[in-house]
Enzyme design. Structure first.
Site, PDB file in Angstrom:
ATOM      1  N   SER A 137       0.794  -1.236   0.000  1.00 22.66           N
ATOM      2  CA  SER A 137       0.000   0.000   0.000  1.00 22.66           C
ATOM      3  C   SER A 137       0.823   1.281   0.000  1.00 22.66           C
ATOM      4  CB  SER A 137      -0.943   0.007   1.199  1.00 22.66           C
ATOM      5  OG  SER A 137      -1.986  -0.887   0.940  1.00 22.66           O
ATOM      6  N   LYS A 156       0.411   3.402  -3.018  1.00 20.34           N
ATOM      7  CA  LYS A 156      -0.757   4.286  -3.198  1.00 20.34           C
ATOM      8  C   LYS A 156      -0.360   5.764  -3.161  1.00 20.34           C
ATOM      9  CE  LYS A 156      -3.756   0.756  -1.106  1.00 20.34           C
ATOM     10  NZ  LYS A 156      -4.512   0.356   0.111  1.00 20.34           N
ATOM     11  N   TYR A 166      -3.589  -2.468 -10.287  1.00 17.42           N
ATOM     12  CA  TYR A 166      -3.498  -2.303  -8.818  1.00 17.42           C
ATOM     13  C   TYR A 166      -2.633  -3.402  -8.193  1.00 17.42           C
ATOM     14  CZ  TYR A 166      -4.950  -2.247  -3.945  1.00 17.42           C
ATOM     15  OH  TYR A 166      -4.947  -2.230  -2.573  1.00 17.42           O
ATOM     16  N   TYR A 208      -4.586   3.463   7.829  1.00 15.23           N
ATOM     17  CA  TYR A 208      -5.928   2.883   7.951  1.00 15.23           C
ATOM     18  C   TYR A 208      -6.578   3.310   9.253  1.00 15.23           C
ATOM     19  CZ  TYR A 208      -3.925   0.133   4.218  1.00 15.23           C
ATOM     20  OH  TYR A 208      -3.312  -0.249   3.075  1.00 15.23           O
ATOM     21  N   VAL A 210       1.265  -3.651   3.950  1.00 13.12           N
ATOM     22  CA  VAL A 210       1.271  -4.932   4.671  1.00 13.12           C
ATOM     23  C   VAL A 210       2.563  -5.735   4.477  1.00 13.12           C
ATOM     24  CG1 VAL A 210      -1.224  -5.305   4.894  1.00 13.12           C
ATOM     25  CG2 VAL A 210      -0.045  -6.124   2.868  1.00 13.12           C
TER      26      VAL A 210
HETATM   27  N1  GLU Z   1      -2.365  -5.707  -1.859  1.00 11.15           N
HETATM   28  C1  GLU Z   1      -2.971  -5.492  -0.576  1.00 11.15           C
HETATM   29  C2  GLU Z   1      -4.450  -5.474  -0.748  1.00 11.15           C
HETATM   30  O1  GLU Z   1      -4.932  -4.808  -1.618  1.00 11.15           O
HETATM   31  C3  GLU Z   1      -2.458  -4.197  -0.001  1.00 11.15           C
HETATM   32  C4  GLU Z   1      -2.905  -3.994   1.385  1.00 11.15           C
HETATM   33  C5  GLU Z   1      -1.948  -3.154   2.215  1.00 11.15           C
HETATM   34  O2  GLU Z   1      -0.758  -3.013   1.945  1.00 11.15           O
HETATM   35  O3  GLU Z   1      -2.431  -2.599   3.198  1.00 11.15           O
HETATM   36  O4  GLU Z   1      -5.168  -6.114  -0.020  1.00 11.15           O
END
Ligand code: GLU
Length: 311
Positions: A64, A67, A191, A243, A261
């Site tokens: 993430s 992003k 993505y 988050y 993650v």
């Molecule tokens: N590829 C993971 C998902 O979309 C990324 C989640 C993350 O890094 O928080 O679930």
């Protein structure tokens, strides 16, 4: 002010003594096989110095953290029009919540929860084949970090595709509200590949430098995004970058930051430094447990917080 090199060595020692290291992500085998003892931290200061400690060559899945880079690209392409399709409020819900998306009629709460990031990727992909956009995102990150060796881990991208049922659900849900223009498979293909970019802490700290330097690329002088937009990306990182643990992170560290993650966190000290930390064990919110502790310790010792008095 403590010497940064000495401080990083101290922090690394303290972190390696900790036995509670969180839980490594286990939704795909490529992430679950990573050793929870891993740790690295790199600080790239605006004067051009780079200080580092730990396994700084170790590649990890940026997940993430990607992003931040797609949000920057989307702002560059579409400007403020992106805010018609994603909000900019902290979610207070899990990163992959469907309930929230239903409540908000297909407009994701912010660009960093999964639904919001998928909508942003859809905007970046518009008018292109997925393969072109994946290449563009990768080249953008290579340009920001000044390192053309950065690649995508295709095994991770494949596993994400096979296990990404909830992301498919989010994407279809947005499609039903007209908030996904491309085909679900194509947008998610992009993505999953952006999440699967593999980087080490040096590369990540270097890639974040423009956010510490008013949107400017320090090597080329190129304005990546305007200073005003860099400030806003930082604001979203501060309020939404962790988050439903974002409030706690802002309270403890007080810096704009984005976690993934894979255990990586990119943190920005505006006007001062770009920091990357990696340790794969996650806390209850899916953010690096040791990475957060290390950032808290570093920010505290250096007096780095956006909430400190200026001047
Ligand atoms: N590829 C993971 C998902 O979309 C990324 C989640 C993350 O890094 O928080 O679930």
């Amino acid at each position: 002010m403590p010497d940064l090199g000495t401080l990083l060595t101290e922090i690394s020692k303290e972190m390696s003594a900790l036995t509670e290291r969180g839980k490594v992500a286990d939704y795909i085998p490529e992430l679950s096989n990573v050793d929870p003892a891993g740790f690295a931290m790199v600080v790239a200061t605006n004067d051009g110095a780079v200080h580092s400690v730990g396994q700084i060559q170790q590649l990890f899945s940026i997940q993430s953290v990607s992003k931040v880079f797609t949000l920057t690209l989307a702002l560059g392409i579409h400007g403020n029009a992106i805010w018609k399709r994603v909000g900019r409020e902290p979610s207070g819900s899990a990163f992959n919540s469907i309930v929230l998306l239903e409540h908000e009629k297909g407009i994701p709460r912010n660009p960093f929860i999964n639904a919001g990031a998928i909508a942003i990727t859809d905007m970046v992909t518009a008018g292109h084949e997925p393969r072109e956009t994946i290449g563009e995102i990768l080249r953008f990150i290579q340009f920001l970090s000044g390192d053309e060796t950065i690649v995508i881990d295709h095994a991770v991208a494949k596993s994400e595709t096979v296990t990404g049922h909830r992301n498919y659900a989010l994407a279809h849900y947005m499609k039903s509200y007209g908030n996904l223009k491309g085909e679900v498979d194509k947008t998610l293909g992009v993505y999953f590949h952006q999440c699967a970019i593999a980087m080490n802490c040096t590369q990540l700290a270097m890639a974040g430098r423009f956010l510490a330097q008013g949107g400017q690329h320090p090597d080329t002088g190129h304005q990546v995004i305007s200073a005003e937009r860099a400030r806003r990306v930082n604001a979203i990182m501060l309020t939404c970058g962790h988050y439903d643990g974002s409030g706690d992170f802002a309270f403890r560290v007080g810096l704009p930051a984005k976690s993934g993650v894979g255990g990586g966190i990119l943190a920005i000290v505006p006007g001062v430094a770009s920091i990357a930390v990696w340790s794969p064990g996650l806390n209850e919110y899916g953010n690096s447990l040791i990475g957060t502790l290390a950032l808290e310790r570093l920010a505290d010792a250096m007096g780095w917080s956006v909430f400190n008095p200026q001047g």
